[in-house]
Design a protein around this motif. Structure first.
Motif: not given
Length: 622
Positions: A527-534
Motif C-alpha cells: 500500500l505504501h508503494e502504491l500510495a507513493t506512486n499515486a
C-alpha cells in the motif's frame, strides 16, 4: 426478664388489653343494638324511633359513633355525635377528605393509608381495617380516636366497593394510661449494694434500676447518685426496653430465670461484653429482677479475633487445610479447598485423607521432606500439586506448618496458592517473547530488502524513501502489537497506511478481516508503494484525484482479493516504459513473500491494481 420478674409488665399489658376489649365489647353492643333496631323497622315507626334512641344512648355512653360511606358521590354519613368526637360541628364530616382534615397532621398519612387499604381490598378480603389517630378538639385538647370498618356492599359486576361501614370511638383514656406508664418507667431508678461482682436490681415492670452494688459502680464508672437516674435501657447497648425483655424471654433457663450475653455501655461510652444471670424474686409488694453481671470482654475479643481469622480463611482464594498429625485426616478445610476437591458444605473434613489429594510423587515428598522439616523447624516452603475433582493436577506454592501440643506435633497446616494462572502467564510471556523475536527478525529482513531495493540516486531521496518504508512497517507493527501479534484488522491497516496520503479522498469497502502478521507487514509495504506512486504520478498528484481500495474473499477459490483503483488523476497513456522500484516491491512482497499475484491495468482514467493472496497465508487463524 423471667415469668416472675416481668409479671408487673404483663399485668399492665393485660390491663390495656382489657380496656381495648371493653371498648370493642361496647362497640359490639352498639352494633347489636343497631341490628335489632333494623330488624324491627317494619314493625313500627314508633318502635324504630325507640330503638334509634337506645342506639344513640349506647353510642354516647361508649363515646363512639357509627359511620357509612357510599361510593357514589363519596358521601359519608354517621350516627349523631360522630362529629363531636372530632371536635367538629354536626354535618361537617360528610366525606373522607373532611375526616382527614380533622385528623392531626402527623397522623393523616396513616389514616389515609388505612382508608386506601380498606377500599382497595378485593371481594375475597372481607375484613376490618383499623387505625388509631389524634384529633384536636375545639377546646384545644388533644384526643385519641380509633376508627375501624370494612366494605359492606360491592358492585355486582365489577366487585368494586359500593358501600362501607364502621365505628369510631374515643380511646383517649387508654392512651393516657399508656403514656403515664412510659413516664413512670423513666422516673423509677434506684441503686443497691451487694456481692463482689456487679449486681443490678430492676423493677420488673419498668426495668428501672432499683439498686446496684459497689462493684457495679466501679465497673460502670458511675457514682451511686448517677445510677439512681438510670434505667437498664440507659446501660444496655440495645437501648430499648421492649428489645431487652424479648432477649431475656428468649434465653429463659427455667421459670423466672434467664442467662444471656449482652453489651453494656460504661459512663465513658466504652462498650463491655457481659454475661448476665437474672433471677426474678419478690421484695415486699414489688416484683424485681436480681441480675449478676460478669465482664467477659477479654473472652469475647478473643472469640471475635478467631471469628475474623476464620472469615479471612473462608474468603481467601488460597487453599487452607489442617490435618491430624497422627491420622493424616483433615480437621479443617476452607471453602477454596472444598471447591477444588468438589466437596459439599456438609461433607465432614474427617472424611478427607489429605495426602491422597496429592499426586503420588508430591505426597511422598511431603511425607519425606516437608513434614519432617516442618516438625523440626516449624515450617517448610516449596511447590507441589493438588489433584482437583476433575482430575487436573493443579500446581501450587505450598507452606507447611507444624503445631505442637505438649511437645508432640498434633496438627499440620497447609497453605497453598494456585499457580495455574501464573504458570500460564509465564508460558504466554515466553511464547510472546519467541514470537516477538521471530517478528523482529522478519521485520529486519523486510527493512533489509527495502534498503537493498531502494534506488540510491542521491542521499536525500534515498533517506526519504527508506524513511517512508520504515514508517509503513512501523504503522503495521503498532496494529500488530495491539493485537498481541495475533493479527491486524485489514480495514484498520488500510486507514493507517493511507492517512499520510489520501487526506479525505479515500473510499474503502470490504468485510471485517484480520490479516496474519506476515501478511500485514507485506500489505502495508504494498500500500505504501502504491500510495507513493499515486502521489508522484497518479490520482493523488492532483487536487481532484480520488482513490478507492476494496477487498473481498473468494472462499471456494481460497483467495483474498485487494483492489486499488485511481480516478481523476492525469490521463494515463499506458504502462511505463520500464519496470519501476514500486513494481519490484509489489512482486517481492505479494508474490515472493505471500505466494500471491499482482495485476496492474493502466486505464486512461487511472491505475487499477488487483492483488490476489492465498487465504491460508493472508488471514490470521482463530
Amino acid at each position: 426478664m423471667g415469668n416472675v420478674g416481668l409479671v408487673g409488665a404483663t399485668e399492665n399489658e393485660n390491663s390495656a388489653a382489657a380496656r381495648v376489649r371493653q371498648d370493642l365489647a361496647a362497640a359490639e353492643a352498639a352494633n347489636d343494638a343497631l341490628r335489632r333496631a333494623n330488624a324491627e323497622l317494619a314493625l313500627s315507626r314508633a318502635a324504630l324511633a325507640a330503638r334509634e334512641q337506645q342506639l344513640r344512648l349506647a353510642l354516647d355512653a361508649a363515646r363512639m359513633a357509627t359511620w357509612e360511606w357510599q361510593a357514589e358521590g363519596g358521601r359519608l354519613t354517621g350516627s349523631a355525635g360522630r362529629e363531636a368526637l372530632y371536635g367538629r360541628p354536626p354535618g361537617s364530616l360528610d366525606s373522607f377528605a373532611a375526616v382527614l382534615e380533622a385528623v392531626h397532621p402527623a397522623d393523616r398519612p396513616a389514616v389515609a393509608a388505612a382508608i386506601r387499604r380498606a377500599t382497595a381490598r378485593g371481594p375475597e378480603e372481607e375484613r376490618f381495617d383499623a387505625v388509631e389517630f389524634r384529633v384536636l378538639g375545639a377546646d384545644g385538647a388533644l384526643r385519641w380516636l380509633r376508627g375501624q370498618g370494612r366494605v359492606t356492599q360491592r358492585h355486582k359486576e365489577t366487585g368494586r366497593p359500593f358501600r362501607a361501614a364502621g365505628i369510631t370511638f374515643d380511646i383517649t383514656e387508654r392512651k393516657r394510661a399508656e403514656q403515664a406508664q412510659r413516664e413512670a418507667e423513666e422516673r423509677y431508678r434506684v441503686l443497691f449494694e451487694s456481692a463482689p461482682f456487679g449486681v443490678i436490681v430492676l423493677d420488673s415492670a419498668t426495668l428501672s434500676i432499683l439498686d446496684v452494688n459497689t462493684r457495679a459502680c466501679e465497673e460502670f464508672g458511675y457514682a451511686r447518685g448517677e445510677f439512681l437516674r438510670l434505667n437498664i435501657a440507659d446501660v444496655d447497648a440495645l437501648g430499648d426496653a421492649a428489645a431487652i425483655r424479648r432477649r431475656a424471654k428468649a434465653h429463659a433457663v427455667r421459670s423466672g430465670t434467664q442467662e444471656f450475653e449482652a453489651q453494656h455501655r460504661l459512663k465513658s461510652g466504652a462498650l463491655r461484653d457481659v454475661l448476665v444471670r437474672v433471677q426474678g424474686i419478690r421484695l415486699g409488694e414489688r416484683e424485681v429482677a436480681y441480675s449478676a453481671h460478669f465482664d467477659i470482654t477479654g473472652r469475647k475479643a478473643a472469640e471475635a479475633h478467631l471469628a475474623r481469622l476464620a472469615a479471612i480463611l473462608e474468603a481467601t482464594p488460597d487453599l487452607v487445610a489442617i490435618s491430624d498429625a497422627r491420622t493424616g485426616r483433615a480437621v479443617y478445610l476452607n471453602t477454596a479447598y472444598r471447591r477444588l476437591l468438589g466437596l459439599g458444605e456438609n461433607t465432614p473434613p474427617e472424611a478427607v485423607q489429605l495426602l491422597a489429594c496429592h499426586p503420588r510423587a508430591v505426597a511422598r515428598r511431603l511425607m519425606e521432606e516437608a513434614m519432617p522439616v516442618a516438625a523440626q523447624e516449624g515450617a517448610w516452603t516449596g511447590e507441589g500439586a493438588v489433584l482437583a475433582a476433575d482430575g487436573r493436577e493443579v500446581p501450587v506454592s505450598l507452606v507447611v506448618l507444624a503445631h505442637r501440643d505438649g511437645g508432640e506435633v498434633a496438627n499440620y497446616s497447609a497453605i497453598m496458592r494456585d499457580l495455574s494462572e501464573l504458570k500460564r502467564a509465564e508460558e504466554e510471556r515466553a511464547l510472546l517473547a519467541r514470537e516477538l523475536d521471530h517478528r523482529a527478525k522478519n521485520t529486519l529482513a523486510v527493512v533489509q530488502a527495502a534498503l537493498r531495493l531502494t534506488p540510491k540516486t542521491d542521499v536525500a531521496s534515498f533517506a526519504r524513501a527508506v524513511e517512508g518504508r520504515v514508517m509503513a512497517l512501523a504503522r503495521a507493527h503498532t496494529l500488530l502489537a495491539r493485537g498481541r501479534w495475533t493479527g491486524a484488522s485489514l480495514a484498520a491497516l488500510v486507514a493507517a497506511e493511507m492517512a499520510p496520503f489520501a487526506h479525505g479522498r479515500l473510499r474503502t469497502g470490504g468485510p471485517e478481516l484480520r490479516l496474519a502478521p506476515t501478511a500485514a507487514q507485506a500489505v502495508s509495504m504494498a500500500l505504501h508503494e502504491l500510495a507513493t506512486n499515486a502521489t508522484k504520478y497518479g490520482a493523488l498528484s492532483v487536487p481532484d484525484g480520488q482513490l478507492g481500495i476494496g477487498w473481498w474473499q473468494d472462499v471456494p477459490a481460497g483467495t483474498l482479493h485487494l483492489r486499488w483503483s485511481e480516478t481523476g488523476g492525469p490521463p494515463v497513456a499506458g504502462p511505463p516504459a520500464q519496470r519501476g522500484f514500486g513494481s519490484r516491491v509489489l512482486e517481492a512482497t505479494m508474490r515472493d513473500q505471500l505466494g500471491g499475484t499482482v495485476e496492474r491495468h493502466w486505464h486512461h482514467e487511472g491505475l487499477v491494481c488487483d492483488i490476489a493472496l492465498p487465504l491460508d497465508r493472508a488471514l490470521a487463524r482463530g
